[in-house]
Scaffold this motif. Structure first.
Motif, PDB file in Angstrom:
ATOM      1  N   TYR A   1       0.835  -1.199   0.000  1.00  0.00           N
ATOM      2  CA  TYR A   1       0.000   0.000   0.000  1.00  0.00           C
ATOM      3  C   TYR A   1       0.869   1.248   0.000  1.00  0.00           C
ATOM      4  CZ  TYR A   1      -4.046  -2.873   1.285  1.00  0.00           C
ATOM      5  OH  TYR A   1      -5.045  -3.807   1.308  1.00  0.00           O
ATOM      6  N   VAL A   2       0.272   2.338  -0.509  1.00  0.00           N
ATOM      7  CA  VAL A   2       0.855   3.672  -0.375  1.00  0.00           C
ATOM      8  C   VAL A   2      -0.180   4.574   0.270  1.00  0.00           C
ATOM      9  CG1 VAL A   2       2.431   3.458  -2.342  1.00  0.00           C
ATOM     10  CG2 VAL A   2       0.111   4.299  -2.725  1.00  0.00           C
ATOM     11  N   THR A   3       0.293   5.557   1.028  1.00  0.00           N
ATOM     12  CA  THR A   3      -0.628   6.483   1.686  1.00  0.00           C
ATOM     13  C   THR A   3       0.007   7.859   1.808  1.00  0.00           C
ATOM     14  OG1 THR A   3      -1.930   6.923   3.680  1.00  0.00           O
ATOM     15  CG2 THR A   3       0.183   5.812   3.986  1.00  0.00           C
ATOM     16  N   SER A   4      -0.829   8.875   1.773  1.00  0.00           N
ATOM     17  CA  SER A   4      -0.366  10.247   1.969  1.00  0.00           C
ATOM     18  C   SER A   4      -0.311  10.617   3.445  1.00  0.00           C
ATOM     19  CB  SER A   4      -1.298  11.214   1.235  1.00  0.00           C
ATOM     20  OG  SER A   4      -2.618  11.112   1.748  1.00  0.00           O
ATOM     21  N   LEU A   5      -0.779   9.763   4.307  1.00  0.00           N
ATOM     22  CA  LEU A   5      -0.785  10.032   5.748  1.00  0.00           C
ATOM     23  C   LEU A   5       0.629   9.928   6.316  1.00  0.00           C
ATOM     24  CD1 LEU A   5      -3.928   7.899   6.549  1.00  0.00           C
ATOM     25  CD2 LEU A   5      -3.797  10.376   6.875  1.00  0.00           C
ATOM     26  N   THR A   6       1.029  10.930   7.072  1.00  0.00           N
ATOM     27  CA  THR A   6       2.333  10.879   7.720  1.00  0.00           C
ATOM     28  C   THR A   6       2.261  10.017   8.980  1.00  0.00           C
ATOM     29  OG1 THR A   6       1.907  12.825   9.098  1.00  0.00           O
ATOM     30  CG2 THR A   6       2.790  13.216   6.881  1.00  0.00           C
ATOM     31  N   ALA A   7       3.413   9.746   9.563  1.00  0.00           N
ATOM     32  CA  ALA A   7       3.454   8.934  10.782  1.00  0.00           C
ATOM     33  C   ALA A   7       2.744   9.627  11.940  1.00  0.00           C
ATOM     34  CB  ALA A   7       4.904   8.639  11.151  1.00  0.00           C
TER      35      ALA A   7
END
Length: 364
Positions: free
Chosen positions: A271-277
């Motif tokens: 998966y890829v996501t734009s959410l940061t840690a």
């Protein structure tokens, strides 16, 4: 459609009056439309307009219900009669499981498609509908995929009317498109969680080549349900350099092991996501993916409880209208915390007053 006509014919004068039925000048009594009239109306309705109107109505109902729960809280009743009534209405307690316990920080909207297979004819393909749903199964928007097109072109028009600010959008691998990622971040101020498969071969190869063996498992869930054991684990990495996909902040691998009937199956997904840690920790990311998979339950309800794939309604826009009505019923029941749709349907069918209360045509 015959069942709708039958329900109208059996409705009381009070029910017909509440729905705004006309008065027959010959008898002076309220008279509802017959089956032929309803069938003709559904065939001529504009599906886009109907979906937009129903979606706005459900959004208002879901928001009002959420505000009411925030004010009053949700405390199980100690009254035995109230518990029995809730069980009959399909509001039963869920089985003990880690499923659904963790709630991510940001709200989620899932995008998924379904085909009404029973509406296929020799001249026309079965209508395929793309929907945007909350993680609880409330349908906020729906669009029919144009002939000789696919779900990719319908993604932006479907989500354009919705306020997606600080929402997380999840979808299947078909929607893992660079244009979608840019549009969500730049135009809608939303985030994305997209799976990566072979439809994006360069992206997939880049993620698959990462050294996942040395990445620790940082969150997991275990579900035990009727002899079925399911383990999900997640490994998360920051975005690798030179990744050819915009606005990606984290990449992750979810592995799923299911044991049932003495047989074990294994699945791994990137998966890829734009959410940061800071915006989403590993448990949040795992929950977003789990909630997206959970919307498949809506397909099962429409096919099994409502018999959608077995329906032979094929005239005009009627298949799409009926799909919209089924979505509205399930969504409305979900807003009222219904877990067993079939039980709730039987419960409400016994008294029209219960249906009118659900529709807010009578006081609760």
């Amino acid at each position: 459609m015959y069942a709708i006509g039958q329900w109208i014919a059996g409705s009381s004068q009070k029910t017909l009056r509440t729905f705004g039925a006309r008065i027959d000048p010959g008898t002076g009594r309220y008279a509802g439309p017959d089956e032929k009239t309803v069938r003709g109306l559904c065939a001529r309705l504009d599906g886009d307009v109907l979906d937009a109107a129903v979606g706005r109505w459900l959004q208002r109902r879901a928001l009002a219900a959420a505000r009411a729960k925030t004010r009053t809280g949700r405390h199980p009743s100690r009254d035995r009669k109230a518990r029995r009534r809730a069980k009959a209405a399909g509001q039963r307690h869920r089985r003990k499981s880690t499923r659904g316990r963790h709630r991510p920080r940001l709200p989620q909207i899932a995008v998924d498609g379904k085909t009404s297979r029973g509406a296929k004819t020799a001249a026309n393909p079965a209508p395929h509908l793309l929907a945007a749903l909350t993680c609880t199964g409330v349908v906020l928007a729906q669009r029919q995929i144009a002939s000789k097109s696919n779900e990719i072109t319908a993604f932006v028009p479907l989500l354009t009317p919705l306020d997606l600010t600080d929402h997380v959008i999840s979808a299947d691998a078909m929607q893992t498109q660079r244009t979608h990622a840019r549009w969500l971040r730049e135009s809608k101020k939303a985030h994305f969680v997209f799976p990566v498969l072979d439809n994006q071969p360069l992206l997939f190869d880049s993620l698959d080549a990462l050294d996942w063996a040395d990445v620790p498992v940082t969150a997991w869930t275990v579900d035990n349900d009727r002899g079925r054991h399911e383990l999900r684990t997640i490994q998360v990495l920051p975005t690798p350099p030179d990744l050819n996909f915009p606005y990606v902040a984290q990449v992750f691998l979810i592995e799923r092991t299911v044991t049932a009937g003495g047989k074990t199956t294994y699945q791994a997904m990137l998966y890829v996501t734009s959410l940061t840690a800071k915006q989403a920790d590993p448990a949040d990311l795992l929950a977003y993916v789990r909630q997206h998979w959970g919307i498949e339950v809506l397909h099962w309800i429409r096919d099994v409880t409502f018999g959608e794939d077995a329906s032979r309604i094929r005239t005009g826009n009627t298949p799409r209208v009926m799909a919209t009505l089924r979505n509205a019923v399930v969504s409305l029941l979900r807003i009222h915390d219904t877990t067993n749709i079939a039980a709730a349907m039987r419960y409400n069918a016994r008294k029209n007053r219960r249906i009118l209360k659900l529709l807010q045509l009578l006081p609760a």
